[in-house]
Design an enzyme around this catalytic site. Structure first.
Site, PDB file in Angstrom:
ATOM      1  N   PHE A  52       0.569   2.962  -4.120  1.00 39.15           N
ATOM      2  CA  PHE A  52       0.500   3.122  -5.576  1.00 39.15           C
ATOM      3  C   PHE A  52      -0.507   4.197  -6.008  1.00 39.15           C
ATOM      4  CE2 PHE A  52       2.334  -1.246  -5.593  1.00 39.15           C
ATOM      5  CZ  PHE A  52       3.435  -0.963  -6.379  1.00 39.15           C
ATOM      6  N   TYR A 234      -0.113 -16.126  -1.566  1.00 42.51           N
ATOM      7  CA  TYR A 234      -0.552 -14.950  -2.325  1.00 42.51           C
ATOM      8  C   TYR A 234      -1.361 -15.352  -3.565  1.00 42.51           C
ATOM      9  CZ  TYR A 234      -1.182 -10.257  -3.748  1.00 42.51           C
ATOM     10  OH  TYR A 234      -1.818  -9.079  -4.078  1.00 42.51           O
ATOM     11  N   LEU A 272       6.191  -4.120  -3.036  1.00 45.45           N
ATOM     12  CA  LEU A 272       6.780  -2.960  -2.365  1.00 45.45           C
ATOM     13  C   LEU A 272       6.244  -2.822  -0.958  1.00 45.45           C
ATOM     14  CD1 LEU A 272       6.718  -0.300  -5.175  1.00 45.45           C
ATOM     15  CD2 LEU A 272       8.700  -1.070  -3.921  1.00 45.45           C
ATOM     16  N   THR A 274       4.241  -1.252   1.560  1.00 47.64           N
ATOM     17  CA  THR A 274       3.141  -0.305   1.766  1.00 47.64           C
ATOM     18  C   THR A 274       2.401  -0.794   3.004  1.00 47.64           C
ATOM     19  OG1 THR A 274       1.519  -1.560   0.487  1.00 47.64           O
ATOM     20  CG2 THR A 274       2.797   0.080  -0.736  1.00 47.64           C
TER      21      THR A 274
HETATM   22  P1  NAI Z   1      -2.122   1.189   0.409  1.00 52.67           P
HETATM   23  O1  NAI Z   1      -2.569   0.576   1.685  1.00 52.67           O
HETATM   24  O2  NAI Z   1      -0.868   1.999   0.423  1.00 52.67           O
HETATM   25  O3  NAI Z   1      -3.285   2.178  -0.170  1.00 52.67           O
HETATM   26  C1  NAI Z   1      -4.633   1.871  -0.079  1.00 52.67           C
HETATM   27  C2  NAI Z   1      -5.479   3.084  -0.435  1.00 52.67           C
HETATM   28  O4  NAI Z   1      -6.851   2.689  -0.365  1.00 52.67           O
HETATM   29  C3  NAI Z   1      -5.349   4.282   0.521  1.00 52.67           C
HETATM   30  O5  NAI Z   1      -5.459   5.475  -0.213  1.00 52.67           O
HETATM   31  C4  NAI Z   1      -6.584   4.148   1.427  1.00 52.67           C
HETATM   32  O6  NAI Z   1      -7.048   5.365   2.002  1.00 52.67           O
HETATM   33  C5  NAI Z   1      -7.582   3.626   0.429  1.00 52.67           C
HETATM   34  N1  NAI Z   1      -8.702   2.925   1.049  1.00 52.67           N
HETATM   35  C6  NAI Z   1      -8.713   1.773   1.764  1.00 52.67           C
HETATM   36  N2  NAI Z   1      -9.979   1.459   2.119  1.00 52.67           N
HETATM   37  C7  NAI Z   1     -10.780   2.424   1.608  1.00 52.67           C
HETATM   38  C8  NAI Z   1     -12.174   2.651   1.610  1.00 52.67           C
HETATM   39  N3  NAI Z   1     -13.025   1.826   2.208  1.00 52.67           N
HETATM   40  N4  NAI Z   1     -12.632   3.764   0.992  1.00 52.67           N
HETATM   41  C9  NAI Z   1     -11.789   4.645   0.374  1.00 52.67           C
HETATM   42  N5  NAI Z   1     -10.457   4.453   0.315  1.00 52.67           N
HETATM   43  C10 NAI Z   1      -9.974   3.361   0.933  1.00 52.67           C
HETATM   44  O7  NAI Z   1      -2.083   0.020  -0.651  1.00 52.67           O
HETATM   45  P2  NAI Z   1      -1.183  -0.317  -1.944  1.00 52.67           P
HETATM   46  O8  NAI Z   1      -0.172  -1.304  -1.549  1.00 52.67           O
HETATM   47  O9  NAI Z   1      -0.793   0.908  -2.664  1.00 52.67           O
HETATM   48  O10 NAI Z   1      -2.251  -1.129  -2.802  1.00 52.67           O
HETATM   49  C11 NAI Z   1      -3.009  -0.565  -3.857  1.00 52.67           C
HETATM   50  C12 NAI Z   1      -3.297  -1.661  -4.881  1.00 52.67           C
HETATM   51  O11 NAI Z   1      -2.040  -2.108  -5.429  1.00 52.67           O
HETATM   52  C13 NAI Z   1      -3.965  -2.902  -4.279  1.00 52.67           C
HETATM   53  O12 NAI Z   1      -4.883  -3.416  -5.218  1.00 52.67           O
HETATM   54  C14 NAI Z   1      -2.804  -3.872  -4.117  1.00 52.67           C
HETATM   55  O13 NAI Z   1      -3.206  -5.211  -4.106  1.00 52.67           O
HETATM   56  C15 NAI Z   1      -2.004  -3.525  -5.353  1.00 52.67           C
HETATM   57  N6  NAI Z   1      -0.604  -3.974  -5.339  1.00 52.67           N
HETATM   58  C16 NAI Z   1       0.200  -3.767  -4.234  1.00 52.67           C
HETATM   59  C17 NAI Z   1       1.490  -4.258  -4.236  1.00 52.67           C
HETATM   60  C18 NAI Z   1       2.412  -4.057  -3.059  1.00 52.67           C
HETATM   61  O14 NAI Z   1       3.443  -4.720  -2.988  1.00 52.67           O
HETATM   62  N7  NAI Z   1       2.113  -3.153  -2.162  1.00 52.67           N
HETATM   63  C19 NAI Z   1       2.065  -4.963  -5.405  1.00 52.67           C
HETATM   64  C20 NAI Z   1       1.156  -5.038  -6.535  1.00 52.67           C
HETATM   65  C21 NAI Z   1      -0.127  -4.587  -6.481  1.00 52.67           C
END
Ligand code: NAI
Length: 402
Positions: A52, A234, A272, A274
């Site tokens: 995202f 969750y 989604l 990810t």
């Molecule tokens: P993702 O794993 O694709 O992206 C995570 C991002 O955080 C990456 O850019 C990574 O480099 C960065 N990151 C992780 N640890 C870090 C650190 N210590 N310092 C700097 N950057 C760091 O995750 P996603 O799925 O896009 O999740 C993003 C948000 O969206 C989260 O809060 C998640 O809970 C939320 N979300 C995700 C859903 C899903 O189905 N994937 C649904 C609804 C919300």
């Protein structure tokens, strides 16, 4: 080097630079197809390299013509080892932004640390002056607390009692039963420390103190609710407690931003594929059934479609942003539609290894998973030798890599 996917559990150990670039270009083209809108001009995205956060950055740059600073924690390539996909995504994003004449710089390091916050502030001061929109999209299993020095580990567990349900190994398609023991001791506190709102608040405090936020600044973090099937592990599990905390934090940040006329939002997004979500038991089976139903109804969206809708139909319209009874923006509205959930529940009841190939969209799940690492794009010749660029123009690395 010829790069092929090498799987271990729910992660892929390799990633393909050209495929990751294709993934970024496809997302950029999607946003370009929607035209540009007026909105934030200087955007900071924390967690900008995948999922995202990456889609938010692409939407800001190519939909709003915004200058973007991205913060992420990714591994650059090393001798005989590919970089992490977020590194290649960011390389491609920087290249595409440069071609389009858009400002883009990034900071690679631990966003939880004080050093990365300070470095980001320096960069804003020297290059952009003030930020109009702060996206907080971190997903991490660990957080080294910057003031206490404690290393917190988040867990994905139910609270109070064991949760037993179906799950799928998406590599083999085998549906089995899984039991997850309830959390113990400090599991909830640790998960809240990693995925709750404390770090978001710390970022906003630091940015405000440094006077790098513009009047009417907005900040937004992402949350998830989901159906009753996944509730115990969750939303009512340890991660749900962290999301409750994140959502509450929006109110305290809004309070602090009052003097700037600013506001903090939480957007509840759709489930989604990810890197973060593939690690959660039960979710891959739910997502493969959800994809099937939503695709059949013409409602399917990926990260970029979700972010396009968030920016174009929620954040930057001329009317008030519609919020739910808890003050949240909902772009999980199509996922949570009654007809969608009813059909997913019925499919869930009958999901077995034998039925899943027809009742679920495991193929869609697996293809999305491979795409995350730059594999499975028809435009890419994977048999071709890949020479990689090892320098990202405009990237600042702050701390040693994990
Ligand atoms: P993702 O794993 O694709 O992206 C995570 C991002 O955080 C990456 O850019 C990574 O480099 C960065 N990151 C992780 N640890 C870090 C650190 N210590 N310092 C700097 N950057 C760091 O995750 P996603 O799925 O896009 O999740 C993003 C948000 O969206 C989260 O809060 C998640 O809970 C939320 N979300 C995700 C859903 C899903 O189905 N994937 C649904 C609804 C919300």
């Amino acid at each position: 080097m010829i790069i092929e996917p090498r799987m271990r559990g729910f992660i892929c150990l390799t990633s393909h630079p050209k495929g990751c670039a294709q993934n970024v270009v496809n997302q950029i083209n999607y946003i370009k197809s929607k035209g540009t809108i007026d909105g934030a001009k200087n955007v900071l995205v924390i967690g900008a390299s995948t999922g995202f956060g990456l889609a938010s950055r692409i939407t800001s740059a190519f939909g709003l013509n915004a200058s973007t600073i991205g913060v992420f924690f990714e591994k650059p390539p090393q001798e005989g080892k590919t970089a992490s996909p977020g590194w290649y995504n960011s390389l491609a994003f920087h290249e595409e932004a440069a071609k389009a004449g858009l400002y883009a710089k990034s900071i690679n390091g631990d966003a939880f640390s004080t050093e990365v916050k300070n470095q980001t502030i320096e960069l804003i001061k020297s290059d952009l002056g003030k930020i109009d929109l702060v996206i907080y999209s971190l997903a991490s299993p660990v957080r080294l607390h910057p003031t206490t020095g404690v290393l917190h580990r988040s867990v994905l567990k139910p609270i109070g009692k064991t949760y037993t349900n179906k799950t799928v190994d998406f590599h083999t398609g085998i549906v089995s039963e899984i039991s997850i023991a309830p959390c113990v001791d400090d599991d909830i506190a640790n998960t809240v420390a990693v995925m709750g709102g404390e770090d978001w608040q710390m970022w906003m405090d630091a940015l405000m103190k440094a006077d790098v936020l513009s009047n009417n600044v907005s900040t937004i973090a992402y949350s998830y609710i989901g159906p009753s099937i996944t509730e115990a592990v969750y939303r009512k599990g340890t991660i749900g407690k962290a999301k409750d905390h994140l959502e509450d934090t929006a109110f305290s940040i809004t309070n602090d931003l009052n003097k700037l006329g600013g506001k903090a939002y939480v957007s509840v997004n759709k489930a989604l594929v990810t890197q973060a979500s593939s690690a959660i038991p039960v979710i891959p089976l739910y997502i493969s059934l959800l994809y099937k139903v939503m695709k059949e109804k013409g409602l399917h969206e990926g990260c970029i479609e979700q972010m396009q809708r968030l920016f174009y139909e929620r954040l930057y319209t001329n009317s008030n942003i519609p919020l739910d009874e808890k003050g949240r923006i909902r772009i999980d509205d199509w996922e949570m539609r009654e007809d969608v959930q009813k059909e997913v529940s019925a499919l869930w009841e009958n999901a077995t290894t034998a039925t899943l190939p027809t009742t679920g969209d495991l193929k869609g799940y697996t293809s999305d998973f491979l795409n995350l690492f730059g594999f499975g794009f028809s435009e890419i010749n994977y048999a071709e030798d890949t020479k990689e660029n090892i320098v990202i123009d405009g990237l600042i690395s702050v701390v040693p890599q994990k």
